[in-house]
Scaffold this motif. Structure first.
Motif, PDB file in Angstrom:
ATOM      1  N   LEU A   1      -1.844  -7.171  -2.945  1.00  0.00           N
ATOM      2  CA  LEU A   1      -1.809  -8.609  -3.181  1.00  0.00           C
ATOM      3  C   LEU A   1      -1.145  -9.308  -2.006  1.00  0.00           C
ATOM      4  CD1 LEU A   1      -0.692  -9.040  -6.913  1.00  0.00           C
ATOM      5  CD2 LEU A   1      -2.967  -9.442  -5.956  1.00  0.00           C
TER       6      LEU A   1
ATOM      7  N   HIS B   1      -3.491 -13.399  -3.906  1.00  0.00           N
ATOM      8  CA  HIS B   1      -4.861 -13.041  -3.577  1.00  0.00           C
ATOM      9  C   HIS B   1      -5.009 -11.528  -3.389  1.00  0.00           C
ATOM     10  CE1 HIS B   1      -6.174 -17.214  -2.798  1.00  0.00           C
ATOM     11  NE2 HIS B   1      -4.944 -17.387  -2.359  1.00  0.00           N
ATOM     12  N   PRO B   2      -5.912 -10.889  -4.134  1.00  0.00           N
ATOM     13  CA  PRO B   2      -6.152  -9.460  -3.898  1.00  0.00           C
ATOM     14  C   PRO B   2      -6.853  -9.246  -2.557  1.00  0.00           C
ATOM     15  CG  PRO B   2      -7.701 -10.315  -5.509  1.00  0.00           C
ATOM     16  CD  PRO B   2      -6.737 -11.424  -5.227  1.00  0.00           C
ATOM     17  N   ARG B   3      -6.514  -8.138  -1.933  1.00  0.00           N
ATOM     18  CA  ARG B   3      -7.104  -7.821  -0.631  1.00  0.00           C
ATOM     19  C   ARG B   3      -7.211  -6.309  -0.493  1.00  0.00           C
ATOM     20  NH1 ARG B   3      -4.376  -6.549   4.112  1.00  0.00           N
ATOM     21  NH2 ARG B   3      -2.397  -7.332   3.267  1.00  0.00           N
ATOM     22  N   GLU B   4      -8.256  -5.850   0.181  1.00  0.00           N
ATOM     23  CA  GLU B   4      -8.396  -4.428   0.486  1.00  0.00           C
ATOM     24  C   GLU B   4      -7.686  -4.132   1.799  1.00  0.00           C
ATOM     25  OE1 GLU B   4     -12.131  -2.210   1.962  1.00  0.00           O
ATOM     26  OE2 GLU B   4     -12.157  -1.926  -0.225  1.00  0.00           O
TER      27      GLU B   4
ATOM     28  N   ARG C   1      -6.393  -1.371   4.745  1.00  0.00           N
ATOM     29  CA  ARG C   1      -6.765  -0.082   5.341  1.00  0.00           C
ATOM     30  C   ARG C   1      -5.579   0.476   6.115  1.00  0.00           C
ATOM     31  NH1 ARG C   1     -11.920   1.405   4.925  1.00  0.00           N
ATOM     32  NH2 ARG C   1     -13.397  -0.159   4.150  1.00  0.00           N
TER      33      ARG C   1
ATOM     34  N   ALA D   1       0.839  -1.190   0.000  1.00  0.00           N
ATOM     35  CA  ALA D   1       0.000   0.000   0.000  1.00  0.00           C
ATOM     36  C   ALA D   1       0.879   1.247   0.000  1.00  0.00           C
ATOM     37  CB  ALA D   1      -0.902  -0.012   1.228  1.00  0.00           C
TER      38      ALA D   1
ATOM     39  N   VAL E   1      -7.563   3.497   1.998  1.00  0.00           N
ATOM     40  CA  VAL E   1      -7.911   2.186   1.444  1.00  0.00           C
ATOM     41  C   VAL E   1      -7.117   1.969   0.161  1.00  0.00           C
ATOM     42  CG1 VAL E   1      -9.757   0.745   0.506  1.00  0.00           C
ATOM     43  CG2 VAL E   1     -10.235   2.269   2.422  1.00  0.00           C
ATOM     44  N   ALA E   2      -6.580   0.772   0.008  1.00  0.00           N
ATOM     45  CA  ALA E   2      -5.840   0.434  -1.205  1.00  0.00           C
ATOM     46  C   ALA E   2      -5.971  -1.054  -1.479  1.00  0.00           C
ATOM     47  CB  ALA E   2      -4.370   0.820  -1.070  1.00  0.00           C
ATOM     48  N   GLN E   3      -5.879  -1.423  -2.746  1.00  0.00           N
ATOM     49  CA  GLN E   3      -5.868  -2.822  -3.134  1.00  0.00           C
ATOM     50  C   GLN E   3      -4.425  -3.332  -3.148  1.00  0.00           C
ATOM     51  OE1 GLN E   3      -8.459  -5.009  -3.844  1.00  0.00           O
ATOM     52  NE2 GLN E   3      -9.781  -3.386  -3.048  1.00  0.00           N
TER      53      GLN E   3
END
Length: 211
Positions: free
Chosen positions: A200, A185-188, A190, A151, A196-198
């Motif tokens: 892996l 795996h993508p994950r959000e 915080r 992030a 907030v960012a995407q």
């Protein structure tokens, strides 16, 4: 937030400062990969390399595992002990301080975890993961989770190219082991101020052959 690196820092002093500044106890909430890939396995002996606050170790203990929680930071291990006692699993978790760049536990384990063992300090993570594989008992699982991307608020340059799950598997070079999962795996995520960012999460899970 990860603290600033001081010129005098060792791995122990850096991470002691980091964990001493985090007063929140372990929630016992496991990493997603751990819960997904270990929930159905019979409980045995596990080692959590770089256990931090102990979330994964406490979850394992609650599910019947005997766990050795390893970290370079005594402050982190003190938090693990307190949280384990509060969770009623103090007898199932043994805390052991090791600098993972120089020393690992020497007994075989049914589950070996290396969960997000990244650091802004100089550290050969690939060497650690190869050494971790030697701790896995026949039929046991090596579970590695890492940052596949970072992030913008992370401690490292967000443009840095981090290894993906297949890169980790290739570096381990364990062709006879059974692949349980190699996936990103993508994950959000915080951030500390609500950002907030995407990102892996790279997960490599391999099972050692019995014979």
């Amino acid at each position: 937030m990860t603290p600033t690196i001081l010129e005098s820092d060792t791995a122990e002093s850096f991470w002691d400062r980091h964990w001493s500044g985090m007063t929140r106890p372990s929630s016992g909430t496991p990493s997603a990969a751990l819960e997904r890939l270990v929930a159905g396995r019979p409980a045995g002996r596990a080692v959590d390399l770089g256990c931090g606050r102990g979330d994964d170790a406490i979850w394992l203990a609650r599910n019947g595992w005997q766990v050795v929680a390893v970290d370079v930071s005594q402050a982190a291990l003190d938090t693990v002990r307190r949280s384990a006692e509060a969770a009623g699993v103090g007898r199932q978790i043994t805390c052991s301080r090791h600098d993972l760049s120089t020393m690992l536990p020497d007994r075989p384990f049914d589950l070996v975890l290396s969960m997000f063992t990244h650091t802004p300090l100089e550290f050969d993570r690939t060497a650690l993961l190869r050494a971790a594989a030697t701790l896995v008992a026949p039929g046991g699982l090596l579970l590695i989770a890492g940052h596949g991307s970072l992030a913008p608020w992370a401690w490292s340059d967000p443009e840095i190219q981090l290894p993906k799950a297949q890169d980790v598997a290739d570096a381990l070079a364990l062709p006879d082991w059974t692949v349980i999962e190699i996936a990103d795996h993508p994950r959000e995520a915080r951030g500390p101020d609500g950002q907030v960012a995407q990102v892996l999460d790279s997960v490599t899970a391999l099972e050692r052959p019995v014979g």
